[in-house]
Scaffold this active site. Structure first.
Site, mmCIF file in Angstrom:
data_model
loop_
_atom_site.group_PDB
_atom_site.id
_atom_site.type_symbol
_atom_site.label_atom_id
_atom_site.label_comp_id
_atom_site.label_asym_id
_atom_site.label_seq_id
_atom_site.Cartn_x
_atom_site.Cartn_y
_atom_site.Cartn_z
ATOM 1 N N GLU A 9 0.814 -1.220 0.000
ATOM 2 C CA GLU A 9 0.000 0.000 0.000
ATOM 3 C C GLU A 9 0.845 1.267 0.000
ATOM 4 O OE1 GLU A 9 -3.638 0.498 -0.066
ATOM 5 O OE2 GLU A 9 -2.545 2.287 -0.674
ATOM 6 N N GLU A 46 14.049 11.220 -1.543
ATOM 7 C CA GLU A 46 14.764 9.940 -1.670
ATOM 8 C C GLU A 46 16.218 10.136 -1.252
ATOM 9 O OE1 GLU A 46 13.206 6.936 -2.720
ATOM 10 O OE2 GLU A 46 11.617 8.335 -2.226
ATOM 11 N N LYS A 94 5.949 4.675 -9.466
ATOM 12 C CA LYS A 94 4.600 4.660 -8.876
ATOM 13 C C LYS A 94 3.517 4.534 -9.953
ATOM 14 C CE LYS A 94 6.139 7.205 -4.793
ATOM 15 N NZ LYS A 94 6.416 8.543 -4.247
ATOM 16 N N GLY A 100 6.991 11.097 4.055
ATOM 17 C CA GLY A 100 7.204 11.366 5.480
ATOM 18 C C GLY A 100 7.062 10.092 6.294
HETATM 19 N N1 HSE Z 1 10.615 10.808 -2.113
HETATM 20 C C1 HSE Z 1 9.265 10.378 -2.146
HETATM 21 C C2 HSE Z 1 8.383 11.593 -2.292
HETATM 22 C C3 HSE Z 1 8.941 9.624 -0.894
HETATM 23 O O1 HSE Z 1 8.879 12.716 -2.157
HETATM 24 O O2 HSE Z 1 7.199 11.455 -2.553
HETATM 25 C C4 HSE Z 1 7.682 8.844 -0.945
HETATM 26 O O3 HSE Z 1 7.719 7.854 -1.937
#
Ligand code: HSE
Length: 408
Positions: free
Chosen positions: A124, A185, A200, A297
């Site tokens: 999820e 990241e 994603k 977060g």
């Molecule tokens: N680096 C990603 C972001 C973290 O800023 O959305 C969550 O996947």
């Protein structure tokens, strides 16, 4: 008693540890059994941290312990996460992960291994951080054919774009701020070049259309070319710029891309600001539905991971049915993707603005001009709906300052 092992005590892993401990009775009641963290795996030591009591450095302690029911993988990266998750599933442990790189690359295969071993593989938190999107997509939106997905799927870039728009902020300062807040990241290039959003949208597209979409096939553009001048034009027309992951099916062809898009205020994603993410799904029966929340977060992401743990406990003894075949889906090319374009051009040597405008009229045909008093030296306009190859052909011979696709 349900024993959980957490692989990785970083931003998300520490959040998972905290949530399972702090909300323990609530989580255990919802799961229908006592949930406890038996191990946390990390190479580092954490002197004085409560995790010390359960910290291990050897993954085999976890894999060889038959009392471990659920493994939570929150290390990030494909390896060794893939090897560890595969082994856990093969040893009859369910696995939950927030790791989009792992899921995008090996999701179909790990789901199959989970099925063979009568356990579950849940992910999820791999898309949209704390936002429920995977479970709604595979369990609730089961009736509709998905016509389009559009999502702000990266908190760091949305945070940066929001600060550029609202405060005219400097890119590097805002990025540093996002890193300090635990949004970015490890290598922030993955955020700003769109690679994170690419994983994603690959996951969502694979789930929505039931076949493997390889993230390498998804055309990906980041936000590094967006400037505050672009936002000045947006203010003039009541629009904004967002980094979108988008997929759509047109005449049986699936298109998918990650790129900055101009959004007008009638798009529900227009008002999604800061670290918030939102995913807009359009079904053929339902119409549009939007999922909104914190996309990055520690605690928001960990909340989604622990919801998977609860689900894995509730489903002990059988594997949830997820339609994601490892058969590869071929995507339509970016050349054929049709959309309007926001374009800024400047005159070539010796050319005046009036001649440039004539050329724009002749080459691009019907366009909507946008003029800014602060930019008398260039011409900006929005084209009609054209394909990627039509745009490329038309733009040849122009000195393009900026070009951004416009969401229809
Ligand atoms: N680096 C990603 C972001 C973290 O800023 O959305 C969550 O996947």
């Amino acid at each position: 008693m349900i024993n959980v092992a957490i692989l990785g005590y970083g931003t998300v892993g520490s959040g998972v540890f905290k949530i399972i401990n702090e909300n323990n009775s609530h989580i255990s009641r919802r799961a229908g059994d006592d949930v406890k963290v038996k191990y946390v795996l990390d190479l580092r030591d954490f002197p004085g941290d409560p995790v010390e009591d359960v910290l291990v450095h050897d993954v085999d302690i976890i894999m060889n312990d038959d009392e471990v029911d659920v493994v939570v993988e929150v290390m990030g990266g494909v390896e060794p996460a893939y090897t560890f998750v595969k082994k856990a599933l093969e040893r009859g442990k369910s696995a939950c992960t927030s790791n989009k790189e792992l899921v995008a690359k090996h999701g179909a295969e790990l789901l199959e291994i989970a099925r063979e071993n009568n356990v579950n593989f849940f992910f999820e938190a791999s898309v949209g951080g704390g936002i429920p999107i995977i479970r709604p997509l595979i369990e609730c939106l089961t009736v509709d054919h998905v016509e389009q997905i559009q999502g702000i799927m990266n908190g760091t870039t949305n945070y940066i774009l929001t600060k550029m728009e609202d405060e005219g902020a400097d890119f590097d300062t805002v990025l540093k701020d996002a890193q300090d807040k635990g949004y970015a990241e490890r290598n922030p290039e993955a955020d700003i070049e769109g690679y994170d959003a690419c994983r994603k949208i690959a996951i969502l597209t694979s789930l929505a259309y039931e076949k493997q979409v390889d993230f390498e096939d998804i055309y990906t553009e980041g936000i590094t070319k967006i400037t505050t001048a672009d936002f000045d034009y947006m203010k003039k027309i009541g629009a904004t710029i967002k980094l979108l992951g988008t997929s759509r099916k047109v005449d049986g062809v699936t298109y998918s891309m990650v790129a900055p898009f101009v959004l007008y205020s009638d798009n529900p994603l227009y008002n999604v600001k800061d670290v918030f993410n939102a995913i807009l799904v359009k079904g053929d029966m339902l119409g549009e539905v939007m999922f909104y929340g914190k996309g990055a977060g520690s605690l928001p992401t960990a909340s989604a991971v622990v919801s998977d743990v609860v689900d894995a406990v509730k489903r002990q003894g059988y594997t949830a049915r997820v339609f994601w075949s490892d058969v590869k889906r071929t995507l339509g090319g970016v050349d054929a993707f049709k959309t309007p374009y926001f374009v800024r051009v400047k005159p070539q040597a010796g050319e005046d603005i009036a001649s440039l405008k004539n050329r724009v009229d002749n080459v691009f045909g019907k366009v909507e001009y946008i003029s800014l008093d602060s930019k008398p030296e260039e011409i900006a306009f929005i084209t009609d709906v054209i394909s990627g190859s039509e745009y490329d052909k038309a733009a040849e011979g122009f000195d393009v300052v900026s070009r951004i696709r416009v969401s229809k």
